[in-house]
Design an enzyme around this catalytic site. Structure first.
Site, PDB file in Angstrom:
ATOM      1  N   LYS A 119      31.651  44.792  42.137  1.00 27.59           N
ATOM      2  CA  LYS A 119      30.645  45.584  42.872  1.00 27.59           C
ATOM      3  C   LYS A 119      29.360  44.803  43.147  1.00 27.59           C
ATOM      4  O   LYS A 119      28.263  45.352  43.135  1.00 27.59           O
ATOM      5  CB  LYS A 119      30.314  46.902  42.135  1.00 27.59           C
ATOM      6  N   HIS A 173      36.898  37.653  39.921  1.00 25.74           N
ATOM      7  CA  HIS A 173      35.893  38.244  39.036  1.00 25.74           C
ATOM      8  C   HIS A 173      35.919  37.558  37.662  1.00 25.74           C
ATOM      9  O   HIS A 173      35.260  38.025  36.734  1.00 25.74           O
ATOM     10  CB  HIS A 173      36.171  39.741  38.822  1.00 25.74           C
ATOM     11  N   SER A 182      27.022  51.561  41.974  1.00 27.19           N
ATOM     12  CA  SER A 182      28.152  51.311  42.864  1.00 27.19           C
ATOM     13  C   SER A 182      29.469  51.416  42.081  1.00 27.19           C
ATOM     14  O   SER A 182      30.445  52.008  42.545  1.00 27.19           O
ATOM     15  CB  SER A 182      28.007  49.915  43.475  1.00 27.19           C
TER      16      SER A 182
END
Length: 293
Positions: A46, A101, A131
């Protein structure tokens, strides 16, 4: 009740989404063969990943820039750690673009020869939190949080996919000398997308003419991406990942300072205290609201 283990997989101290994690792939990632012209987008979840995928795809692929090809952004810039068979990556033509990530310590060893490039995008963690909260409520593969308070506790304990935000950014930043890496701030990109595109293309050594730069900037604005099914993961959401309702899209608001509409004064002060204690000596700056300056 804590359902962390039902939704998350702990791999070497790092949490991934259980339903999309491929343990065989993860075990071999250290030895993943990195090419000199590979480019990796690294983010904490995010923090502008889809946006960066779109920007890189537009910089590298003329067919994307001039709208003559309709290839899903996720096919152009796939996630390194998700369940794509290894062979497929080996057969992809150069230059290959990846998103990830992963924390610095799970990155392929080949990235340390400093030939391949890494673009690390970071975003102020209060907006990441908000988010992520909305995203967790939308996605079937994530545990739906009861409320912001409940989710904030998990986020600040690192009990979410991506683990602890503070560890992620510090890890990559403190080991930056081991990699060929450029740090870009999400909020700066929002403030001046054109300068950011020029900075990124310069780092990638991709010369773009004036017309190309304009095309990249125009198609990479949040408003245009939100209505571009390729950039917004529309098909993937519908057919592969699954959302809890028909409402919601991968790209929600993309604004700066949305946390102000969600956090109570007490939550904000608690977050600030933790941020100060964990990041007090950290040199990268953060923008919490675009009206700040």
């Amino acid at each position: 009740m804590d359902n962390t283990d039902a939704y998350l997989l702990n791999f070497k101290g790092y949490y991934l989404i259980r339903s999309t994690a491929n343990t065989d792939l993860l075990k071999n990632l250290e030895e993943f063969e990195v090419r000199h012209d590979d480019v990796f987008i690294v983010t904490y979840p995010k923090s502008g990943t889809v946006w960066a995928q779109q920007i890189l795809s537009l910089i590298y692929f003329e067919g994307h820039r001039n709208r003559t090809e309709t290839v899903e952004t996720l096919d152009r810039v796939p996630f390194l750690e998700h369940g794509v068979p290894k062979m497929k990556h080996q057969k992809r033509p150069s230059p290959r673009l990846f998103a990830s990530h992963l924390p610095y310590y799970l990155a392929p060893k080949g990235l340390k020869n400093k030939k391949a490039k890494i673009l690390y995008i970071y975003r102020n963690p209060k907006d990441v939190l908000i988010s992520y909260f909305h995203f967790s409520n939308m996605m079937v593969m994530l545990e739906a949080p009861e409320n912001i308070e409940d989710f904030m506790k998990k986020f600040l304990d690192g009990k979410v996919s991506g683990s602890l935000w503070f560890d992620h950014i510090r890890g990559w930043y403190e080991h930056r000398h081991e990699f060929n890496i450029l740090f870009m701030m999400y909020e700066e990109m929002k403030k001046d997308l054109r300068s950011s595109v020029l900075k990124i293309s310069s780092f990638l050594e991709r010369e773009l003419n004036e017309e190309d730069v304009e095309a990249v900037v125009k198609q990479a604005t949040f408003e245009n991406m939100k209505f571009d099914p390729q950039a917004n993961y529309e098909q993937i959401l519908k057919h592969d990942l699954g959302r809890r309702t028909d409402e919601g899209s991968f790209l929600r608001k993309g604004t700066v300072g949305d946390w102000k509409h969600h956090l109570t004064v007490e939550q904000n002060e608690r977050f600030d205290r933790i941020f100060q204690s964990k990041m007090k000596d950290f040199p990268l700056k953060f923008i919490w609201d675009l009206n700040e300056e």
